[in-house]
Design a protein around this motif. Structure first.
Motif, PDB file in Angstrom:
ATOM      1  N   THR A  96       0.843  -1.187   0.000  1.00 38.32           N
ATOM      2  CA  THR A  96       0.000   0.000   0.000  1.00 38.32           C
ATOM      3  C   THR A  96       0.880   1.238   0.000  1.00 38.32           C
ATOM      4  O   THR A  96       2.076   1.188   0.308  1.00 38.32           O
ATOM      5  N   GLU A  97       0.275   2.361  -0.314  1.00 34.45           N
ATOM      6  CA  GLU A  97       1.003   3.623  -0.340  1.00 34.45           C
ATOM      7  C   GLU A  97       1.544   3.973   1.038  1.00 34.45           C
ATOM      8  O   GLU A  97       2.697   4.395   1.183  1.00 34.45           O
ATOM      9  N   TRP A 105       5.404  -7.796  -9.992  1.00 34.20           N
ATOM     10  CA  TRP A 105       4.285  -8.698 -10.217  1.00 34.20           C
ATOM     11  C   TRP A 105       4.851 -10.007 -10.747  1.00 34.20           C
ATOM     12  O   TRP A 105       5.981 -10.057 -11.264  1.00 34.20           O
ATOM     13  N   ARG A 144       1.770   5.704  -6.566  1.00 33.79           N
ATOM     14  CA  ARG A 144       0.534   5.900  -7.320  1.00 33.79           C
ATOM     15  C   ARG A 144       0.776   5.741  -8.821  1.00 33.79           C
ATOM     16  O   ARG A 144      -0.063   5.208  -9.551  1.00 33.79           O
ATOM     17  N   ASP A 145       1.965   6.187  -9.291  1.00 37.64           N
ATOM     18  CA  ASP A 145       2.283   6.025 -10.703  1.00 37.64           C
ATOM     19  C   ASP A 145       2.338   4.555 -11.104  1.00 37.64           C
ATOM     20  O   ASP A 145       1.762   4.148 -12.120  1.00 37.64           O
ATOM     21  N   GLU A 151       1.000   2.044  -9.496  1.00 35.15           N
ATOM     22  CA  GLU A 151      -0.318   1.450  -9.279  1.00 35.15           C
ATOM     23  C   GLU A 151      -1.253   1.761 -10.443  1.00 35.15           C
ATOM     24  O   GLU A 151      -2.060   0.920 -10.858  1.00 35.15           O
ATOM     25  N   THR A 152      -1.118   2.964 -11.002  1.00 36.36           N
ATOM     26  CA  THR A 152      -1.984   3.374 -12.115  1.00 36.36           C
ATOM     27  C   THR A 152      -1.560   2.690 -13.412  1.00 36.36           C
ATOM     28  O   THR A 152      -2.390   2.129 -14.146  1.00 36.36           O
ATOM     29  N   ARG A 153      -0.271   2.737 -13.722  1.00 40.13           N
ATOM     30  CA  ARG A 153       0.201   2.205 -15.005  1.00 40.13           C
ATOM     31  C   ARG A 153       0.124   0.684 -15.075  1.00 40.13           C
ATOM     32  O   ARG A 153      -0.008   0.106 -16.155  1.00 40.13           O
ATOM     33  N   ALA A 191      -2.046  -1.335 -13.293  1.00 43.28           N
ATOM     34  CA  ALA A 191      -3.264  -1.797 -12.626  1.00 43.28           C
ATOM     35  C   ALA A 191      -3.614  -3.202 -13.104  1.00 43.28           C
ATOM     36  O   ALA A 191      -3.563  -3.508 -14.294  1.00 43.28           O
ATOM     37  N   GLY A 192      -3.948  -4.059 -12.147  1.00 40.89           N
ATOM     38  CA  GLY A 192      -4.263  -5.439 -12.475  1.00 40.89           C
ATOM     39  C   GLY A 192      -3.061  -6.362 -12.509  1.00 40.89           C
ATOM     40  O   GLY A 192      -3.210  -7.580 -12.513  1.00 40.89           O
ATOM     41  N   THR A 203       1.545  -6.315  -7.702  1.00 44.77           N
ATOM     42  CA  THR A 203       1.220  -6.967  -6.428  1.00 44.77           C
ATOM     43  C   THR A 203       1.902  -6.291  -5.249  1.00 44.77           C
ATOM     44  O   THR A 203       1.588  -6.593  -4.104  1.00 44.77           O
TER      45      THR A 203
END
Length: 897
Positions: free
Chosen positions: A698-699, A722, A749-750, A752-754, A756-757, A760
């Protein structure tokens, strides 16, 4: 402790007398035979085995061995021609790493190595199960079993308790045990090859009455070659062929042949092999090609069942030129000239080329074997034969594949200390080989793997049959050079320039002569001569002047070899001078090699006779001469180095590493790339230094981790993760030089955004100090075993391809070679006034990586990139490890292919 009690496949191995047995786990169906094994023992042997005699001892022993498999117990039996002849067992009682061990051998079969072979296989099985110690009780009067334990090569402790002796056997993996196993294997192997290579009677099966058949050609070659022992042909439609008596079947022969040459159609090969085995034939030479899978399996099964050694199928044949035998069982066009070169090839065409070339050179052949599809007898077998035959002085190999490269390496290292071992490096390219994703796998080409094998084993690897013959001619006829310094003398300046270029390109040196040597040479040579290096003696040089010049260069301390480049001139023809005689006339023993280059020479290489009965190699091209000299220099360097040892490492927890691997594979049966936590744990088991790190999902966790990890400058690095991610930089999944909580949050956040999916979590590390970025890795080759790679690291590691490789386990010499071989090596030793990096730490990292790969067969691939090397230490900044579900494979266990 891993459970390895599941049924292992049977293997075949050689006893001390050269006969074959099958070693396999005992099963319930063996009960009757095992009980009979004990019931047929003499009362004295039963007493020594059970410390007494009981009517139920045999039944109870068979019950125990044939019970359902369970943890901590293993029963292995030796079987010959379907008959059980020995049994060895261990039992931990279900707990611990210590096991009680016992052994029994059938009466009448003692002193043939049955018990020793069983114990070797039992030791291998126990090690795979995590067992470290055997204990065994024996009566003190049982000298045979006590001698067996003492001769194993393992560390044995004894404690006497009345009439009994309690033996404690440490199952350590060390060189003394491997050497003992290797020596037993060598002796058995040589004995098993005698029926094949020194047969006292031969039968050719499949020789036809019409000219043109392969069998008839071999029969003709045997007869024309003067084979001195008994010879028969098997053909139901003839009574005599080429003057050789013919019989309808193998069983109808007046005596059982040692060797049967099989030249029947592929469909008839299995039945023929079975007939030979039942008749007691000891070896087969199968020249037939085109066997399908079922036929091949049936052929090999017959050989294993009846203990026959096999050359082929799909081969040219074999020869032994010993005058007492004169065996030529080939269908080559010519008989090989007797000599001192042993030759083993897989390709029949290459075999013919080598036989003709060696005969033409006058080197000749001691023993020749065309191995064909190599179902059984291999290059390793032939090396061991040549080592002991008393005739071979040069070993030549052309191997397209390796059955057990580590066994080959061990044998070749030993043999190469006694004679040159040369090979054509066939199959160098990786056409059709699937490129793997990691840096390590991408770097580990088959060429690099084979080169590592040959380099470590001291094998002279050439790139063609011609180059092999070039090198063989020099190594056969000349002393080894002490070093790479070459003195060149010529009667034509252009030829000298070509020779100098060739030497430089081959890695040799052409040093300038000392002023004193220049004065000496100018005093010997005609006016206009130039006494540099090359020495230009000019076209006016006479035979005597050139002889004195060569002799002076030979005795000067600044040259390790002399290359004489000659061209024919009208001047020499007019004066009657033969300049070639300057190379072949001897005024005393020559301590250094001399080679000639004659640009007009028709053949690529010749051996010129010298006045003392020796020879001097003469080449048509200076490049060929220079390559041959370079091979000789490398052999000198290899021989000068003592055999390396695998250093003992402290701080290694193999048991925890194996548990980590087992836990991962239990959860991931198909294997895969370890996550950061599992990877770090595995490296920690081997004391491999890693940069501090933390995992965050998490952040907020990332911010807290960054606060803990920040160094004096407050900067951290964040790497996305991942499953399956290999090249983080290429995927732009790395943020460098993060300062303060806000930058850490933004970076998280960068990612996590780029991603996504996919993402991990992230790995955070303090920003590393400046240093040299290196690369270290391992790839587990299916044939060759683990290969350790090292070189320049960073994002350009694959582009620059500055890597070296050696096969694990690394010795102290191997790890030194790894560090010094890449082009980046000067950076490590302090180039341009910089301080050297922590070389001892670098050696330790590579040794520990090697140990990890050798300990864990499931260790398919490792990629440490970058490894940061500084004067203060060596640290792995990023590591990836891939595991695959593989069974342990003992490369030193005695077994046939």
């Amino acid at each position: 402790m891993t459970d390895h009690t599941t049924s292992a496949p049977p293997v075949h191995a050689l006893l001390a007398d050269g006969t074959t047995v099958c070693i396999r786990p005992a099963v319930a169906a063996d009960h009757e035979q095992l009980q009979g094994l004990y019931e047929e023992m003499s009362p004295e042997n039963l007493r020594l085995r059970f410390f007494g005699i009981s009517s139920r001892s045999a039944e109870m022993a068979a019950d125990r061995a044939c019970a359902a498999p369970h943890r901590g117990y293993r029963a292995l039996l030796a079987e010959r021609a379907g008959q059980v002849i020995g049994l060895a067992e261990y039992d931990t009682g279900g707990l611990g790493t210590e096991a009680d061990m016992s052994i029994a051998v059938a009466d009448g079969l003692h002193h043939r190595g049955v018990g020793t072979l069983l114990v070797e296989h039992l030791v291998s099985a126990a090690r795979a199960e995590g067992i470290t110690t055997f204990t065994a009780d024996a009566l003190s009067e049982n000298r045979e079993v006590l001698r067996l334990f003492a001769d194993l090569g393992l560390h044995i402790g004894r404690r006497f308790e009345g009439p009994e002796v309690r033996c404690t056997i440490a199952l350590d993996e060390d060189e003394s045990y491997f050497s003992a196993v290797e020596e037993r294997g060598r002796a058995a192997d040589v004995l098993s090859l005698r029926p094949l290579l020194r047969p006292q009677a031969i039968a050719v099966i499949g020789a036809g009455r019409k000219p043109g058949s392969v069998g008839r050609a071999i029969l003709h070659h045997l007869k024309a070659g003067g084979y001195t022992r008994r010879m028969f042909a098997v053909n139901p439609a003839a009574t005599s062929l080429l003057g050789v008596p013919c019989h309808p079947s193998v069983s109808a022969l007046p005596r059982t042949p040692d060797l049967a040459v099989v030249a029947v159609p592929a469909s008839a090969v299995p039945a023929t092999a079975e007939e030979c085995g039942k008749a007691g034939v000891r070896a087969l030479l199968v020249v037939t090609a085109g066997l399908d899978v079922d036929q091949a399996q049936a052929l090999l099964a017959a050989c294993r069942t009846y203990g026959m050694r096999l050359v082929g199928p799909n081969c040219l044949g074999l020869s032994n030129t010993d005058p007492e035998l004169s065996l030529d069982a080939t269908f080559a066009a010519n008989h090989p000239r007797p000599g001192t070169a042993g030759v083993a090839v897989q390709s029949g065409g290459v075999g013919i080329a080598l036989l003709d070339g060696l005969s033409r050179l006058g080197i000749g052949v001691s023993t020749f074997a065309s191995l064909g599809d190599k179902y059984d007898v291999s290059g390793n077998d032939m090396l061991q034969w040549w080592e002991s035959d008393g005739r071979t002085r040069l070993a030549l190999l052309h191997l397209e594949s390796f059955g057990n490269p580590r066994a080959f390496s061990h044998t070749a290292r030993r043999v190469a200390r006694r004679m040159p071992v040369l090979t054509v490096d066939a199959g160098r390219t990786d056409a059709g080989r699937r490129a793997a994703a990691s840096h390590t796998a991408a770097a580990a080409t088959r060429t690099m793997t084979r080169a590592a094998l040959f380099t470590q084993a001291g094998v002279t690897a050439t790139r063609s049959v011609g180059e092999l013959l070039d090198a063989a001619a020099l190594l056969h006829s000349q002393p080894l050079p002490a070093g790479p310094r070459i003195a060149i003398v010529t009667n034509a300046g252009g030829a000298g320039v070509l020779a100098a270029d060739a030497c430089a390109e081959a890695g040799l040196t052409v040093p300038a002569p000392t002023p004193h040597l220049v004065d000496d040479l100018l005093a010997l040579l005609p006016d206009g001569a130039a006494a540099g290096n090359p020495v230009d003696a000019t076209a006016a040089v006479t035979e005597d002047q050139l002889t004195q010049c060569v002799d002076r260069l030979m005795r000067h301390g600044d040259a390790d070899a002399v290359l004489v480049a000659l061209v024919p001139t009208a001047v020499a023809a007019a004066t009657g001078d033969d300049l070639v005689r300057a190379v072949t006339r001897l005024s005393g023993p020559r301590p250094k090699p001399v080679v000639a280059v004659r640009l007009e020479q028709a053949l690529p290489v010749e051996l010129l006779p010298t006045t003392d009965g020796g020879t001097v190699p003469s080449y048509a091209e200076p490049q060929a001469a220079a390559r041959a000299l370079a091979h000789a220099v490398r052999r000198t360097e290899w021989l000068a180095r003592p055999a390396g040892t695998v250093p003992r490492l402290v701080g290694v927890d193999t048991a925890r590493a194996r548990s980590t691997v087992a836990t991962y594979l239990d959860a991931n049966p198909d294997g895969g790339w370890l996550g950061p936590r599992e990877c770090a744990a595995l490296l920690d088991c081997y004391g491999i230094p890693q940069l501090p790190w933390a995992w965050a999902e998490t952040e907020d966790d990332a911010v807290l981790a960054a606060d803990r990890l920040r160094g004096a400058d407050g900067r951290v690095v964040m790497k996305g993760h991942w499953p399956g991610l290999l090249h983080k930089t290429a995927e732009h999944a790395v943020h460098l030089d993060l300062r303060g909580d806000s930058q850490v949050r933004a970076a998280f956040r960068d990612l996590e955004t780029r991603f996504a999916g996919l993402l991990t979590g992230v790995v955070l590390q303090p920003l590393a100090d400046r240093g040299t970025e290196l690369f270290a890795g391992v790839v587990q080759d299916e044939v060759f075993g683990p290969l350790v790679l090292f070189g320049l690291g960073g994002t350009a590691t694959e582009v620059l391809a500055d890597h070296a490789a050696r096969l694990a386990p690394l010795t102290d010499h191997d790890v030194h070679d790894l560090i010094t071989a890449p082009r980046c090596a000067p950076l490590l030793f302090g180039a341009n006034g910089a301080r050297p990096v922590d070389l001892e730490g670098l050696e330790q990292l590579l040794l520990r990586l090697s140990r990890m790969a050798a300990d864990l067969p499931q260790f398919a691939e490792a990629d440490f990139n970058p490894v940061l090397a500084t004067p203060g230490g060596v640290t792995v900044l990023d590591a990836r490890v891939r595991l695959l579900p593989r069974r342990p494979h003992d490369p030193y266990l005695r077994r046939l292919r």
